[in-house]
Design a protein around this motif. Structure first.
Motif, PDB file in Angstrom:
ATOM      1  N   ARG A  61       0.799  -1.227   0.000  1.00 27.85           N
ATOM      2  CA  ARG A  61       0.000   0.000   0.000  1.00 27.85           C
ATOM      3  C   ARG A  61       0.831   1.276   0.000  1.00 27.85           C
ATOM      4  O   ARG A  61       0.326   2.341  -0.292  1.00 27.85           O
ATOM      5  CB  ARG A  61      -0.900   0.021   1.226  1.00 27.85           C
ATOM      6  CG  ARG A  61      -1.949  -1.050   1.207  1.00 27.85           C
ATOM      7  CD  ARG A  61      -2.801  -0.968   2.437  1.00 27.85           C
ATOM      8  NE  ARG A  61      -3.912  -1.870   2.303  1.00 27.85           N
ATOM      9  CZ  ARG A  61      -5.080  -1.678   2.872  1.00 27.85           C
ATOM     10  NH1 ARG A  61      -5.289  -0.644   3.636  1.00 27.85           N
ATOM     11  NH2 ARG A  61      -6.049  -2.556   2.696  1.00 27.85           N
ATOM     12  N   MET A  62       2.104   1.157   0.368  1.00 30.61           N
ATOM     13  CA  MET A  62       2.925   2.352   0.536  1.00 30.61           C
ATOM     14  C   MET A  62       3.316   2.961  -0.806  1.00 30.61           C
ATOM     15  O   MET A  62       3.475   2.252  -1.802  1.00 30.61           O
ATOM     16  CB  MET A  62       4.157   2.019   1.366  1.00 30.61           C
ATOM     17  CG  MET A  62       3.795   1.560   2.780  1.00 30.61           C
ATOM     18  SD  MET A  62       5.225   1.107   3.759  1.00 30.61           S
ATOM     19  CE  MET A  62       5.839   2.719   4.161  1.00 30.61           C
ATOM     20  N   PRO A  63       3.500   4.292  -0.846  1.00 30.71           N
ATOM     21  CA  PRO A  63       3.846   4.958  -2.109  1.00 30.71           C
ATOM     22  C   PRO A  63       5.284   4.650  -2.531  1.00 30.71           C
ATOM     23  O   PRO A  63       6.115   4.219  -1.717  1.00 30.71           O
ATOM     24  CB  PRO A  63       3.681   6.440  -1.777  1.00 30.71           C
ATOM     25  CG  PRO A  63       3.879   6.535  -0.300  1.00 30.71           C
ATOM     26  CD  PRO A  63       3.349   5.238   0.259  1.00 30.71           C
ATOM     27  N   ALA A  64       5.577   4.920  -3.776  1.00 28.47           N
ATOM     28  CA  ALA A  64       6.897   4.634  -4.338  1.00 28.47           C
ATOM     29  C   ALA A  64       8.006   5.379  -3.608  1.00 28.47           C
ATOM     30  O   ALA A  64       9.115   4.857  -3.467  1.00 28.47           O
ATOM     31  CB  ALA A  64       6.920   4.978  -5.820  1.00 28.47           C
ATOM     32  N   THR A  65       7.736   6.573  -3.127  1.00 29.99           N
ATOM     33  CA  THR A  65       8.776   7.347  -2.441  1.00 29.99           C
ATOM     34  C   THR A  65       9.149   6.755  -1.084  1.00 29.99           C
ATOM     35  O   THR A  65      10.250   6.986  -0.590  1.00 29.99           O
ATOM     36  CB  THR A  65       8.326   8.804  -2.255  1.00 29.99           C
ATOM     37  OG1 THR A  65       7.043   8.806  -1.608  1.00 29.99           O
ATOM     38  CG2 THR A  65       8.226   9.515  -3.594  1.00 29.99           C
TER      39      THR A  65
END
Length: 151
Positions: A61-65
């Motif tokens: 679920r975490m963003p690419a950054t």
């Protein structure tokens, strides 16, 4: 017999095309998650594949950054050096040195819920070669990896 000759010649002309038509394009799918793991530890590619499509799906679920992942393929002897060099690069570069010949194939970095494909010719692989695939996001490369076997 004279009527059959043009037909036979046409069929003979198609023989080189039939070998190309019979060449296989192969595909695999691999998942990455927020725990910095791939769901596959080994990928086996049949030796008659002329092209390989790798689909990477980030099931986290975490963003690419924050927890981005990509799929990078290199000879195992280059894995560590590429991983270290990637730590000095940016996300826009997929955390890899630009145009580095040691990279056989790679995807961009993606975040949770995203997927991406990379397609490359297997002519860059040797049967019995030693290949490692890994995520080049800083800090991931040493634990988030697997082996590719070209049979």
């Amino acid at each position: 017999m004279t009527r059959r000759l043009p037909v036979l010649l046409a069929l003979l002309a198609l023989l080189p095309l039939s070998a190309t038509a019979l060449a296989r394009n192969c595909a695999i799918a691999i998942e990455a998650d927020d725990l910095m793991t791939f769901n596959l530890k080994t990928i086996r590619v049949p030796g008659d594949c002329v092209q390989l499509r790798v689909t990477l799906k980030h099931v986290g679920r975490m963003p690419a950054t924050a927890m981005g992942h990509n799929w990078v393929l290199a000879e195992t002897r280059h894995h560590r050096d590429l991983g270290l060099a990637g730590g000095r690069m940016k996300i826009a570069d997929a955390y890899l040195p630009r145009d580095d010949a040691r990279v056989i194939a790679h995807t961009p970095v993606i975040g949770g819920g995203q997927s991406v494909d990379v397609v490359f010719p297997t002519s860059r692989l040797r049967k019995g070669g030693d290949y490692t695939y890994f995520c080049s996001f800083p800090g991931h490369w040493n634990m988030m990896k697997g082996r590719l076997v070209f049979e």
